[in-house]
Design a protein around this motif. Structure first.
Motif, PDB file in Angstrom:
ATOM      1  N   MET A  30       0.812  -1.210   0.000  1.00  0.00           N
ATOM      2  CA  MET A  30       0.000   0.000   0.000  1.00  0.00           C
ATOM      3  C   MET A  30       0.850   1.267   0.000  1.00  0.00           C
ATOM      4  N   ASN A  31       1.884   1.341   0.774  1.00  0.00           N
ATOM      5  CA  ASN A  31       2.691   2.556   0.883  1.00  0.00           C
ATOM      6  C   ASN A  31       4.046   2.426   0.205  1.00  0.00           C
ATOM      7  N   TYR A  32       4.151   1.480  -0.714  1.00  0.00           N
ATOM      8  CA  TYR A  32       5.404   1.277  -1.421  1.00  0.00           C
ATOM      9  C   TYR A  32       5.567   2.324  -2.519  1.00  0.00           C
ATOM     10  N   CYS A  33       6.794   2.510  -2.926  1.00  0.00           N
ATOM     11  CA  CYS A  33       7.076   3.235  -4.155  1.00  0.00           C
ATOM     12  C   CYS A  33       7.189   2.196  -5.264  1.00  0.00           C
ATOM     13  N   LEU A  34       6.543   2.463  -6.378  1.00  0.00           N
ATOM     14  CA  LEU A  34       6.429   1.494  -7.462  1.00  0.00           C
ATOM     15  C   LEU A  34       6.929   2.096  -8.766  1.00  0.00           C
ATOM     16  N   HIS A  53       4.479   6.805  -2.855  1.00  0.00           N
ATOM     17  CA  HIS A  53       3.487   6.342  -1.889  1.00  0.00           C
ATOM     18  C   HIS A  53       2.345   7.328  -1.700  1.00  0.00           C
ATOM     19  N   ASP A  54       2.516   8.564  -2.160  1.00  0.00           N
ATOM     20  CA  ASP A  54       1.436   9.548  -2.108  1.00  0.00           C
ATOM     21  C   ASP A  54       0.650   9.608  -3.405  1.00  0.00           C
ATOM     22  N   GLY A  55       0.978   8.728  -4.330  1.00  0.00           N
ATOM     23  CA  GLY A  55       0.224   8.678  -5.574  1.00  0.00           C
ATOM     24  C   GLY A  55       0.714   9.616  -6.664  1.00  0.00           C
ATOM     25  N   SER A  77      -3.196  -4.689  -1.756  1.00  0.00           N
ATOM     26  CA  SER A  77      -2.421  -5.376  -2.786  1.00  0.00           C
ATOM     27  C   SER A  77      -3.054  -5.250  -4.156  1.00  0.00           C
ATOM     28  N   VAL A  78      -3.603  -4.071  -4.446  1.00  0.00           N
ATOM     29  CA  VAL A  78      -4.236  -3.866  -5.750  1.00  0.00           C
ATOM     30  C   VAL A  78      -3.176  -3.853  -6.837  1.00  0.00           C
ATOM     31  N   PRO A  79      -3.540  -4.258  -8.048  1.00  0.00           N
ATOM     32  CA  PRO A  79      -2.556  -4.298  -9.124  1.00  0.00           C
ATOM     33  C   PRO A  79      -2.051  -2.915  -9.524  1.00  0.00           C
ATOM     34  N   LEU A  80      -0.848  -2.904 -10.048  1.00  0.00           N
ATOM     35  CA  LEU A  80      -0.250  -1.722 -10.637  1.00  0.00           C
ATOM     36  C   LEU A  80      -0.353  -1.861 -12.137  1.00  0.00           C
ATOM     37  N   VAL A 100       9.546  -0.906  -3.788  1.00  0.00           N
ATOM     38  CA  VAL A 100      10.371  -0.791  -2.580  1.00  0.00           C
ATOM     39  C   VAL A 100       9.490  -0.255  -1.467  1.00  0.00           C
ATOM     40  N   ALA A 101       9.641  -0.842  -0.273  1.00  0.00           N
ATOM     41  CA  ALA A 101       8.821  -0.427   0.867  1.00  0.00           C
ATOM     42  C   ALA A 101       9.313   0.887   1.457  1.00  0.00           C
ATOM     43  N   ARG A 102      10.617   1.048   1.478  1.00  0.00           N
ATOM     44  CA  ARG A 102      11.196   2.243   2.087  1.00  0.00           C
ATOM     45  C   ARG A 102      11.374   3.314   1.025  1.00  0.00           C
TER      46      ARG A 102
END
Length: 128
Positions: A30-34, A53-55, A77-80, A100-102
């Protein structure tokens, strides 16, 4: 080890569209950077699109007005997704999903080093 699972690659003609998707097999991001990266033979992975993580989204210059990165809702865990329109032969390559989580590690969204979760890649071919 494959942490993420991509799908949606394929072969299209120039001007066509594809939507890539990426899922995490377990847990929450949810709060990962993707991000999405592209790699062609003989070259390193280059960033195509990133979502913090802020969209907030960031796109490669060549993808602006053609690509969209998004998540399917705000759940754990919604898809990207990476929606790619008006594809060009130069967009071809193997596309990788990364996470990445951090997010504090991500100083530059298109730097591969901060991302520690990767998919196996999905192939995109664009014919002229």
């Amino acid at each position: 080890q494959v942490d993420l699972v991509e799908s949606g690659g394929g072969s299209v003609r120039a001007g066509g569209s594809l939507t890539l998707s990426c899922k995490t097999p377990e847990g929450s991001w949810m709060n990962y950077c993707l991000a999405w990266f592209r790699q062609v033979p003989g070259k390193g992975r280059e960033g195509v699109a990133a979502l913090d993580h802020d969209g907030r989204a960031r796109l490669v210059e060549s993808g602006k007005d053609r690509f969209t990165i998004s998540k399917d809702g705000s759940g754990d865990s919604v898809p990207l997704y990476l929606q790619m329109n008006n594809l060009r032969p130069g967009d071809a390559g193997t596309y990788y999903c990364a996470a990445v989580a951090r997010c504090a590690r991500v100083h530059t969204p298109f730097d591969v080093d901060p991302y520690n979760l990767w998919g196996q890649g999905t192939q995109v071919t664009v014919s002229s």
